[in-house]
Scaffold this motif. Structure first.
Motif, PDB file in Angstrom:
ATOM      1  N   PHE A  96      21.629  40.505  19.367  1.00 13.74           N
ATOM      2  CA  PHE A  96      20.769  39.688  20.227  1.00 13.74           C
ATOM      3  C   PHE A  96      21.406  38.318  20.440  1.00 13.74           C
ATOM      4  O   PHE A  96      22.051  37.768  19.549  1.00 13.74           O
ATOM      5  CB  PHE A  96      19.389  39.518  19.589  1.00 13.74           C
ATOM      6  N   HIS A  97      21.188  37.756  21.613  1.00  6.96           N
ATOM      7  CA  HIS A  97      21.687  36.416  21.916  1.00  6.96           C
ATOM      8  C   HIS A  97      20.640  35.403  21.423  1.00  6.96           C
ATOM      9  O   HIS A  97      19.717  35.030  22.151  1.00  6.96           O
ATOM     10  CB  HIS A  97      21.922  36.258  23.419  1.00  6.96           C
ATOM     11  N   LEU A  98      20.800  34.993  20.175  1.00  9.13           N
ATOM     12  CA  LEU A  98      19.813  34.061  19.643  1.00  9.13           C
ATOM     13  C   LEU A  98      20.401  33.254  18.496  1.00  9.13           C
ATOM     14  O   LEU A  98      21.380  33.654  17.871  1.00  9.13           O
ATOM     15  CB  LEU A  98      18.544  34.787  19.176  1.00  9.13           C
ATOM     16  N   ASP A 141      26.304  43.212  21.103  1.00  3.75           N
ATOM     17  CA  ASP A 141      25.441  43.199  22.285  1.00  3.75           C
ATOM     18  C   ASP A 141      25.932  44.192  23.335  1.00  3.75           C
ATOM     19  O   ASP A 141      25.133  44.891  23.974  1.00  3.75           O
ATOM     20  CB  ASP A 141      25.346  41.786  22.881  1.00  3.75           C
ATOM     21  N   LYS A 142      27.253  44.298  23.498  1.00  5.73           N
ATOM     22  CA  LYS A 142      27.795  45.239  24.475  1.00  5.73           C
ATOM     23  C   LYS A 142      27.568  46.687  24.031  1.00  5.73           C
ATOM     24  O   LYS A 142      27.309  47.563  24.860  1.00  5.73           O
ATOM     25  CB  LYS A 142      29.282  44.984  24.696  1.00  5.73           C
ATOM     26  N   ILE A 143      27.683  46.929  22.730  1.00  2.68           N
ATOM     27  CA  ILE A 143      27.417  48.274  22.220  1.00  2.68           C
ATOM     28  C   ILE A 143      25.966  48.652  22.479  1.00  2.68           C
ATOM     29  O   ILE A 143      25.661  49.753  22.958  1.00  2.68           O
ATOM     30  CB  ILE A 143      27.736  48.362  20.717  1.00  2.68           C
ATOM     31  N   ILE A 173      23.309  52.033  16.250  1.00  5.19           N
ATOM     32  CA  ILE A 173      23.859  50.872  15.542  1.00  5.19           C
ATOM     33  C   ILE A 173      23.107  50.753  14.221  1.00  5.19           C
ATOM     34  O   ILE A 173      21.877  50.840  14.189  1.00  5.19           O
ATOM     35  CB  ILE A 173      23.686  49.572  16.348  1.00  5.19           C
ATOM     36  N   SER A 174      23.836  50.559  13.134  1.00  2.00           N
ATOM     37  CA  SER A 174      23.178  50.454  11.833  1.00  2.00           C
ATOM     38  C   SER A 174      23.838  49.358  11.007  1.00  2.00           C
ATOM     39  O   SER A 174      25.009  49.025  11.202  1.00  2.00           O
ATOM     40  CB  SER A 174      23.232  51.786  11.087  1.00  2.00           C
ATOM     41  N   ALA A 175      23.065  48.810  10.078  1.00  2.00           N
ATOM     42  CA  ALA A 175      23.562  47.788   9.160  1.00  2.00           C
ATOM     43  C   ALA A 175      23.487  48.354   7.753  1.00  2.00           C
ATOM     44  O   ALA A 175      22.395  48.653   7.257  1.00  2.00           O
ATOM     45  CB  ALA A 175      22.734  46.507   9.273  1.00  2.00           C
ATOM     46  N   LYS A 176      24.648  48.537   7.114  1.00  2.00           N
ATOM     47  CA  LYS A 176      24.703  49.082   5.765  1.00  2.00           C
ATOM     48  C   LYS A 176      25.778  48.368   4.965  1.00  2.00           C
ATOM     49  O   LYS A 176      26.850  48.069   5.484  1.00  2.00           O
ATOM     50  CB  LYS A 176      25.038  50.585   5.784  1.00  2.00           C
ATOM     51  N   LEU A 202      37.941  45.259  21.394  1.00  2.00           N
ATOM     52  CA  LEU A 202      37.649  45.217  22.830  1.00  2.00           C
ATOM     53  C   LEU A 202      36.740  46.386  23.204  1.00  2.00           C
ATOM     54  O   LEU A 202      36.899  47.491  22.668  1.00  2.00           O
ATOM     55  CB  LEU A 202      38.934  45.294  23.652  1.00  2.00           C
ATOM     56  N   ILE A 203      35.787  46.118  24.092  1.00  2.00           N
ATOM     57  CA  ILE A 203      34.941  47.181  24.644  1.00  2.00           C
ATOM     58  C   ILE A 203      34.864  46.993  26.148  1.00  2.00           C
ATOM     59  O   ILE A 203      34.573  45.889  26.631  1.00  2.00           O
ATOM     60  CB  ILE A 203      33.524  47.145  24.049  1.00  2.00           C
TER      61      ILE A 203
END
Length: 311
Positions: A96-98, A141-143, A173-176, A202-203
């Motif tokens: 997120f853009h925050l 964010d791009k993913i 997308i996961s956070a582990k 790069l994406i």
């Protein structure tokens, strides 16, 4: 239902309506006429723009050209939202853009001084265990955007100092374990892959779509397991199951009964990875199948022992 909860629900209910009458509230919330009238008065005090139409078929209306009153949160809901927000402080990157600090300031601006003092006190005594994310993942964010668009991506990735390119359609997308991971299907091989997001350099999102998100999610484990996959069973002592609940992978499951057994599979080339995982259980392991996995774990233990003997 408490009055505060009823009024909160009533705000959400009425925000979607142009007109209502007392019977609507009495039937929905199982309250008396006098209670319904008091609730309407409370909503007006909160700032909800309610007006009444008199006559034989009198009713209440809501002015749509004014901002409707915000949802009012109970103190327990304020606590829950605040601490959910604080978990973001553990992340160097988010999808997120925050700014977490700015988000915190905005949130506290909506609270009273008493509420702010309460959550600051609670922050001192209530802690949540989180993995600190120290690596920057520039393309989260791009993913996420590519997943929502169900589009494919050209990905450049660095692992073991080697640069590779892939055509991927991401779906998770996961956070582990202190890292961000992105899961997708490699389009050239139709294989499931997991990328550590901080290693993506790069994406480039492309407009074409191969699969729907639901399709990819439903067959993700099937795609991951190859024809040459190897099944394993590792028996552990019962008290070690907490280790499993803290950290495990989609290809694993735990069975509790007379024995506590972790079952799953791994593909050729992933033996070292699985062996490293089960070394976390230490002396809590009772048996390992197949024998080839047990031997790899023993080799790793011996290698570690040799390392410490040389120190």
């Amino acid at each position: 239902m408490k009055k505060s909860e009823r009024l909160n629900d009533m705000i959400r209910y009425l925000n979607s309506r142009e007109f209502f009458n007392l019977n609507d509230l009495m039937d929905k919330y199982h309250i008396s006429k006098s209670t319904a009238l008091r609730d309407i008065s409370s909503l007006e005090q909160f700032g909800m723009p309610i007006f009444s139409e008199h006559g034989r078929h009198g009713r209440y209306g809501i002015l749509k050209n004014r901002l409707l009153s915000p949802i009012i949160f109970t103190m327990d809901e304020v606590y829950a939202l605040y601490f959910a927000m604080l978990t973001l402080e553990a992340y160097q990157s988010t999808p997120f853009h925050l700014s977490v600090n700015q988000l915190n300031e905005k949130f506290e601006h909506c609270l009273s001084k008493i509420q702010i003092n309460q959550i600051h006190k609670m922050k001192k005594v209530l802690q949540f265990e989180t993995y600190q994310h120290n690596h920057v993942s520039r393309y989260l964010d791009k993913i996420l955007t590519s997943i929502l668009n169900e589009s494919t991506c050209k990905v450049k990735y660095v692992k073991n100092n080697q640069k590779k390119s892939y055509y991927i359609q991401f779906f998770k997308i996961s956070a582990k374990f202190g890292q961000w991971y992105a899961t997708g299907i490699e389009l050239h091989t139709n294989k499931y892959r997991v990328f550590r997001c901080d290693r993506i350099t790069l994406i480039e999102e492309e407009n074409n779509s191969r699969f729907s998100i639901d399709e990819l999610l439903s067959r993700s484990l099937e795609m991951y397991q190859t024809e040459k996959s190897i099944d394993f069973e590792v028996e552990i002592v019962e008290q070690a199951k907490d280790i499993f609940y803290k950290e495990h992978y989609p290809s694993m499951k735990i069975e509790n009964g007379d024995k506590t057994v972790i079952k799953g599979f791994y593909n050729p080339g992933e033996e070292e990875f699985i062996a490293h995982y089960f070394m976390r259980y230490g002396h809590y392991v009772r048996s390992v199948k197949p024998e080839s996995l047990k031997q790899i774990i023993k080799d790793r233990v011996e290698h570690l022992l040799n390392h410490y003997q040389k120190l």
